[in-house]
Design a protein around this motif. Sequence first.
Motif, PDB file in Angstrom:
ATOM      1  N   ALA A 143       0.792  -1.302  -0.181  1.00 51.15           N
ATOM      2  CA  ALA A 143      -0.037  -0.022   0.164  1.00 51.15           C
ATOM      3  C   ALA A 143       0.422   1.240  -0.122  1.00 51.15           C
ATOM      4  O   ALA A 143       0.864   1.535  -0.404  1.00 51.15           O
ATOM      5  CB  ALA A 143      -1.064   0.224   0.936  1.00 51.15           C
ATOM      6  N   VAL A 144       2.265   1.459   0.182  1.00 57.34           N
ATOM      7  CA  VAL A 144       2.704   2.330   0.740  1.00 57.34           C
ATOM      8  C   VAL A 144       3.678   2.522  -0.263  1.00 57.34           C
ATOM      9  O   VAL A 144       3.309   3.883  -0.798  1.00 57.34           O
ATOM     10  CB  VAL A 144       4.285   1.999   1.793  1.00 57.34           C
ATOM     11  N   VAL A 145       4.107   1.318  -1.052  1.00 55.70           N
ATOM     12  CA  VAL A 145       4.647   1.328  -2.597  1.00 55.70           C
ATOM     13  C   VAL A 145       3.403   2.094  -3.043  1.00 55.70           C
ATOM     14  O   VAL A 145       3.857   2.922  -4.150  1.00 55.70           O
ATOM     15  CB  VAL A 145       4.897  -0.198  -2.461  1.00 55.70           C
ATOM     16  N   VAL A 146       2.501   1.771  -3.823  1.00 55.72           N
ATOM     17  CA  VAL A 146       1.829   2.227  -4.446  1.00 55.72           C
ATOM     18  C   VAL A 146       1.068   4.153  -4.375  1.00 55.72           C
ATOM     19  O   VAL A 146       0.969   4.814  -5.150  1.00 55.72           O
ATOM     20  CB  VAL A 146       0.584   1.789  -4.557  1.00 55.72           C
ATOM     21  N   SER A 147       1.140   4.057  -3.305  1.00 56.21           N
ATOM     22  CA  SER A 147       1.379   5.807  -2.722  1.00 56.21           C
ATOM     23  C   SER A 147       1.832   6.938  -3.143  1.00 56.21           C
ATOM     24  O   SER A 147       1.930   7.299  -3.591  1.00 56.21           O
ATOM     25  CB  SER A 147       0.428   5.682  -1.591  1.00 56.21           C
ATOM     26  N   GLU A 148       3.453   5.618  -3.128  1.00 59.00           N
ATOM     27  CA  GLU A 148       4.374   7.145  -3.291  1.00 59.00           C
ATOM     28  C   GLU A 148       4.886   6.255  -4.968  1.00 59.00           C
ATOM     29  O   GLU A 148       4.875   7.977  -5.640  1.00 59.00           O
ATOM     30  CB  GLU A 148       5.303   6.002  -2.716  1.00 59.00           C
ATOM     31  N   LEU A 149       4.081   5.661  -5.622  1.00 57.20           N
ATOM     32  CA  LEU A 149       4.101   5.235  -6.715  1.00 57.20           C
ATOM     33  C   LEU A 149       3.575   6.514  -7.524  1.00 57.20           C
ATOM     34  O   LEU A 149       3.672   7.135  -8.847  1.00 57.20           O
ATOM     35  CB  LEU A 149       4.077   3.645  -7.016  1.00 57.20           C
ATOM     36  N   ILE A 150       1.833   6.640  -6.732  1.00 63.23           N
ATOM     37  CA  ILE A 150       1.111   7.619  -7.522  1.00 63.23           C
ATOM     38  C   ILE A 150       1.595   8.810  -7.566  1.00 63.23           C
ATOM     39  O   ILE A 150       1.486   9.953  -8.417  1.00 63.23           O
ATOM     40  CB  ILE A 150      -0.345   7.449  -6.206  1.00 63.23           C
ATOM     41  N   VAL A 151       2.747   9.347  -6.008  1.00 67.49           N
ATOM     42  CA  VAL A 151       2.581  10.480  -6.199  1.00 67.49           C
ATOM     43  C   VAL A 151       4.242  11.305  -7.391  1.00 67.49           C
ATOM     44  O   VAL A 151       4.442  12.504  -7.508  1.00 67.49           O
ATOM     45  CB  VAL A 151       3.613  10.655  -4.687  1.00 67.49           C
TER      46      VAL A 151
END
Length: 436
Positions: A88-96
């Motif tokens: 979930a953290v990786v996906v949120s950072e990829l979005i950013v």
Amino acid sequence: MENELIIAYAFSGMFSSLFCIYCWHKLLGIKLKWWDFRFYFALLLLIIFGTVINFCLPQYAKIFFMIILLIGVNYIFFCKDIIKGTIAVVVSELIVMICETLFVLLMFPFYGNEVARLQSTPLGVLIINVLIAVFSFLSLKLSIVYKSYNLLLKTFNNLHNNMLVFTTIITILVASLFMIMSWVDLPIYITLFFNTVLVIFYIGIVIKLVNTKVNYDKINGKYEMSLVSLREYENIMDQYRITNHENKNQLLTIRNMVKAKDKKLTKYIDTVIEDKIKDNENIFYKTSKIPEGGLRATIYSKLCQIKELEINYVLDISNDVRTVDLINMDDVTVLNVCKIIGVFLDNAIEEVKNLKSKKIDIDIFVMDNKLCIDISNNFGNNLDLSKIDKMGYTTKGSGHGYGLSLVNRILKDDNNLENEKMINHDMFLQRLKIRL
């Protein structure tokens, strides 16, 4: 100026932190409780430590420490599942990161290489980070975000620990380089070139992982079964054995009736009795010594396949095996035993079927209060015991090598089972030990 910059980082960090927490809850399917003190405490920690990271650390180190911070906060306050939380953290950072890149591309026609310098002014920091947070929130409307999360989750769940660590490191490294290339003072075409290369590289890794996941699911699906179906199969076997015996008696009766009239017919019936029925009864008799519960059906079905392929086999079952009761054993363990033995026998069949001399031995016995099942076969290719449990390792060419990886995962999760493997001359032996 410096104090104003710190305030700008802190204020804009509030929007970024809000997005991260909101994104995690959306991906994890958790309802966000705005009145929960943990939400505000987590938000405060992200703002404080995020500001320190953004203001004090060099660009190449920011993303690494930021991801560590995000994973820690998510795990402590929201998600205790480290795999789900990390993804979930990786996906949120990829979005950013994607939103940052899009922002740079949109701003470049107006500001040129001055875009990177905006980050050094309080107003620039505030505007840029707030706009990126807005873009990020809007991106959560896209279904591809949730599909990507679910795909990564399924893929990562089937990775070994070393592959999981490797993939995480690669993700952080690519993310760091992506961030650096988006903000350094370079011509736009160079930035686009390097970021494109990074994206292609990372997509290649993801495709490889997804391919591994597909192969793993395929082999797991092959051995997926229920104890109910296996036990029903055993009942059918028992009924068939009775029917087989009745057929033999009926044929003997017919034989006696026609014996005086047609010697050729008598000889033909003798052949049927001695060959076909005898072969079936032989397999039935041997497997009848195996304890009920699902294992008998698994081994019987594989022996029929071995017989059809004209492979020489030996089934040796010690008398003390009769005392073993699989019916009252944990259903999950029994099902795991059936899966593992299925993999061992399939691998043995696959290995010997193209050899001139085909040998498979099955030995079942009790030792040290454990039910032991040995599957041995001769082999033609060199085996490396140190690599045999690794995902994708095989001596049989592409498309193989996932069965023993499935076994390794089962053994890792089930403390009632142990596995030993050895090579004795030209025979490879796999031993499964089941704690009784």
